[in-house]
Design a protein around this motif. Structure first.
Motif, short mmCIF file in Angstrom:
data_model
loop_
_atom_site.label_atom_id
_atom_site.label_comp_id
_atom_site.label_asym_id
_atom_site.label_seq_id
_atom_site.Cartn_x
_atom_site.Cartn_y
_atom_site.Cartn_z
N HIS A 111 0.82 -1.22 0.00
CA HIS A 111 0.00 0.00 0.00
C HIS A 111 0.85 1.27 0.00
O HIS A 111 0.34 2.36 -0.23
CB HIS A 111 -0.93 0.02 1.21
N ILE A 112 2.14 1.11 0.26
CA ILE A 112 3.06 2.25 0.27
C ILE A 112 3.69 2.47 -1.10
O ILE A 112 3.94 3.61 -1.51
CB ILE A 112 4.18 2.01 1.32
N ALA A 113 3.95 1.40 -1.82
CA ALA A 113 4.59 1.50 -3.13
C ALA A 113 3.56 1.91 -4.17
O ALA A 113 2.83 1.07 -4.70
CB ALA A 113 5.24 0.17 -3.50
N ARG A 114 3.50 3.19 -4.49
CA ARG A 114 2.52 3.71 -5.45
C ARG A 114 3.24 4.54 -6.51
O ARG A 114 3.88 5.54 -6.20
CB ARG A 114 1.48 4.58 -4.72
N ALA A 115 3.12 4.09 -7.75
CA ALA A 115 3.76 4.80 -8.86
C ALA A 115 3.22 6.23 -8.95
O ALA A 115 2.01 6.46 -8.88
CB ALA A 115 3.51 4.07 -10.17
N GLY A 116 4.13 7.17 -9.06
CA GLY A 116 3.76 8.57 -9.14
C GLY A 116 3.53 9.22 -7.79
O GLY A 116 3.35 10.43 -7.71
N VAL A 117 3.57 8.42 -6.74
CA VAL A 117 3.35 8.94 -5.38
C VAL A 117 4.60 8.75 -4.52
O VAL A 117 5.13 9.70 -3.96
CB VAL A 117 2.14 8.27 -4.71
N THR A 118 5.07 7.51 -4.41
CA THR A 118 6.27 7.23 -3.62
C THR A 118 7.46 6.80 -4.50
O THR A 118 8.58 6.70 -4.01
CB THR A 118 6.00 6.14 -2.57
N PHE A 119 7.20 6.52 -5.76
CA PHE A 119 8.28 6.25 -6.71
C PHE A 119 7.79 6.60 -8.10
O PHE A 119 6.59 6.75 -8.35
CB PHE A 119 8.74 4.78 -6.64
N GLN A 120 8.72 6.73 -9.02
CA GLN A 120 8.37 6.98 -10.42
C GLN A 120 9.33 6.22 -11.32
O GLN A 120 10.47 5.95 -10.94
CB GLN A 120 8.43 8.48 -10.73
N TYR A 121 8.84 5.87 -12.49
CA TYR A 121 9.67 5.19 -13.47
C TYR A 121 10.36 6.24 -14.34
O TYR A 121 9.73 7.21 -14.77
CB TYR A 121 8.82 4.26 -14.34
N THR A 122 11.64 6.04 -14.58
CA THR A 122 12.43 6.94 -15.42
C THR A 122 13.20 6.10 -16.43
O THR A 122 13.30 4.87 -16.28
CB THR A 122 13.43 7.76 -14.58
N PRO A 123 13.76 6.73 -17.47
CA PRO A 123 14.57 5.97 -18.44
C PRO A 123 15.75 5.24 -17.79
O PRO A 123 16.23 4.23 -18.30
CB PRO A 123 15.05 7.05 -19.41
N GLU A 124 16.19 5.76 -16.63
CA GLU A 124 17.32 5.13 -15.93
C GLU A 124 16.86 4.07 -14.93
O GLU A 124 17.69 3.45 -14.26
CB GLU A 124 18.14 6.20 -15.20
N GLY A 125 15.56 3.90 -14.81
CA GLY A 125 15.03 2.94 -13.83
C GLY A 125 14.14 3.64 -12.82
O GLY A 125 13.96 4.86 -12.87
N PRO A 126 13.58 2.89 -11.86
CA PRO A 126 12.70 3.51 -10.88
C PRO A 126 13.45 4.46 -9.96
O PRO A 126 14.62 4.24 -9.63
CB PRO A 126 12.14 2.31 -10.10
N GLU A 127 12.77 5.53 -9.55
CA GLU A 127 13.34 6.53 -8.65
C GLU A 127 12.41 6.71 -7.46
O GLU A 127 11.22 6.99 -7.63
CB GLU A 127 13.52 7.86 -9.37
N GLY A 128 12.93 6.54 -6.26
CA GLY A 128 12.14 6.75 -5.06
C GLY A 128 11.90 8.22 -4.81
O GLY A 128 12.77 9.06 -5.08
N LEU A 129 10.73 8.56 -4.29
CA LEU A 129 10.36 9.95 -4.09
C LEU A 129 10.33 10.36 -2.62
O LEU A 129 10.17 11.54 -2.33
CB LEU A 129 8.98 10.20 -4.72
N LEU A 130 10.50 9.41 -1.70
CA LEU A 130 10.48 9.74 -0.27
C LEU A 130 11.92 9.88 0.22
O LEU A 130 12.41 9.06 1.00
CB LEU A 130 9.73 8.67 0.52
N LYS A 131 12.57 10.93 -0.22
CA LYS A 131 14.00 11.09 0.06
C LYS A 131 14.23 11.92 1.33
O LYS A 131 13.33 12.55 1.85
CB LYS A 131 14.68 11.76 -1.14
N GLY A 132 15.48 11.89 1.79
CA GLY A 132 15.87 12.72 2.92
C GLY A 132 15.45 12.18 4.27
O GLY A 132 15.36 12.94 5.24
N LYS A 133 15.20 10.88 4.36
CA LYS A 133 14.79 10.27 5.63
C LYS A 133 15.78 9.20 6.05
O LYS A 133 16.50 8.66 5.23
CB LYS A 133 13.39 9.65 5.48
N LYS A 134 15.77 8.92 7.35
CA LYS A 134 16.62 7.85 7.87
C LYS A 134 15.73 6.73 8.39
O LYS A 134 14.68 6.99 8.97
CB LYS A 134 17.51 8.36 9.01
N ALA A 135 16.16 5.50 8.16
CA ALA A 135 15.43 4.35 8.68
C ALA A 135 16.36 3.51 9.56
O ALA A 135 17.51 3.28 9.21
CB ALA A 135 14.87 3.49 7.54
#
Length: 197
Positions: A111-135
């Motif tokens: 339910h967290i992995a949503r294209a265009g919301v938490t990640f996006q597809y690019t010519p270089e591959g998928p890119e995560g959009l929830l950056k700048g956090k520590k886990a």
């Protein structure tokens, strides 16, 4: 204001060893960040529904075309994602069940992995959009499997997929081997908490 999101997945809830380690980290973090906020999500007490076709179609249906039921599904997912968006630090307590993560966590991830919301597809591959956090992830296991086990790789890969690449994983293994092994592993994990916080 700094914010920490604690996610626990043990079927033993607050009494699970992974939950106890995550709670210790959250408590120590709160003590060092008195102005910060700690939010919690217990995936055993409030399990996320498993992904099915109807839910998946809700995510990919254009907003203007969604039915009332689909809007409710997307709103629920949005709320889960917003908890992560608002957090600076994520803390996850994850036991090993049958060589993998609990199914409740997998459903949550779906339910967290949503294209265009938490990640996006690019010519270089998928890119995560929830950056700048520590886990910080606490993985507990009854026996010894090592840090390169597929369970660990999956958690790290998923977090990276949504953009969280600053990930610290703390293993506490051999918890079912015996009292001495359990206390040694948990003691090492607690020591690591003090270092990380």
């Amino acid at each position: 204001m700094a914010k920490l999101l604690k996610i626990q997945t043990s079927i033993f809830q607050n009494d699970g060893q992974s939950s106890l380690l995550a709670e210790q980290f959250a408590s120590d973090w709160q003590a060092r960040n008195p102005g910060g906020q700690v939010a919690s999500r217990d995936l055993t007490a409030e399990p996320v529904p498993h992904l099915d076709l109807a839910r998946f179609q809700s995510f990919i249906t254009p907003e203007a075309e969604r039915s009332a039921e689909q809007k409710a599904v997307v709103s629920y997912s949005d709320a889960l994602i917003e908890e992560i968006v608002e957090a600076d630090v994520l803390v996850l307590g994850i036991p090993m069940y049958n060589f993998s993560v609990p199914s409740t966590l997998r459903a949550y991830f779906d339910h967290i992995a949503r294209a265009g919301v938490t990640f996006q597809y690019t010519p270089e591959g998928p890119e995560g959009l929830l950056k700048g956090k520590k886990a910080v992830v606490f993985i507990t296991r009854g026996s010894h499997y090592g840090e390169d086990h597929s369970q660990t790789a999956f958690v790290r890969q998923f977090l990276g997929f949504i953009g969280i690449t600053d990930v610290e994983i703390v293993h506490a293994e051999g918890l079912a081997v015996g009292d001495e092994a359990r206390e040694k592993a948990l003691g090492a994990a607690r020591k690591r908490i003090s270092q990380l916080v």
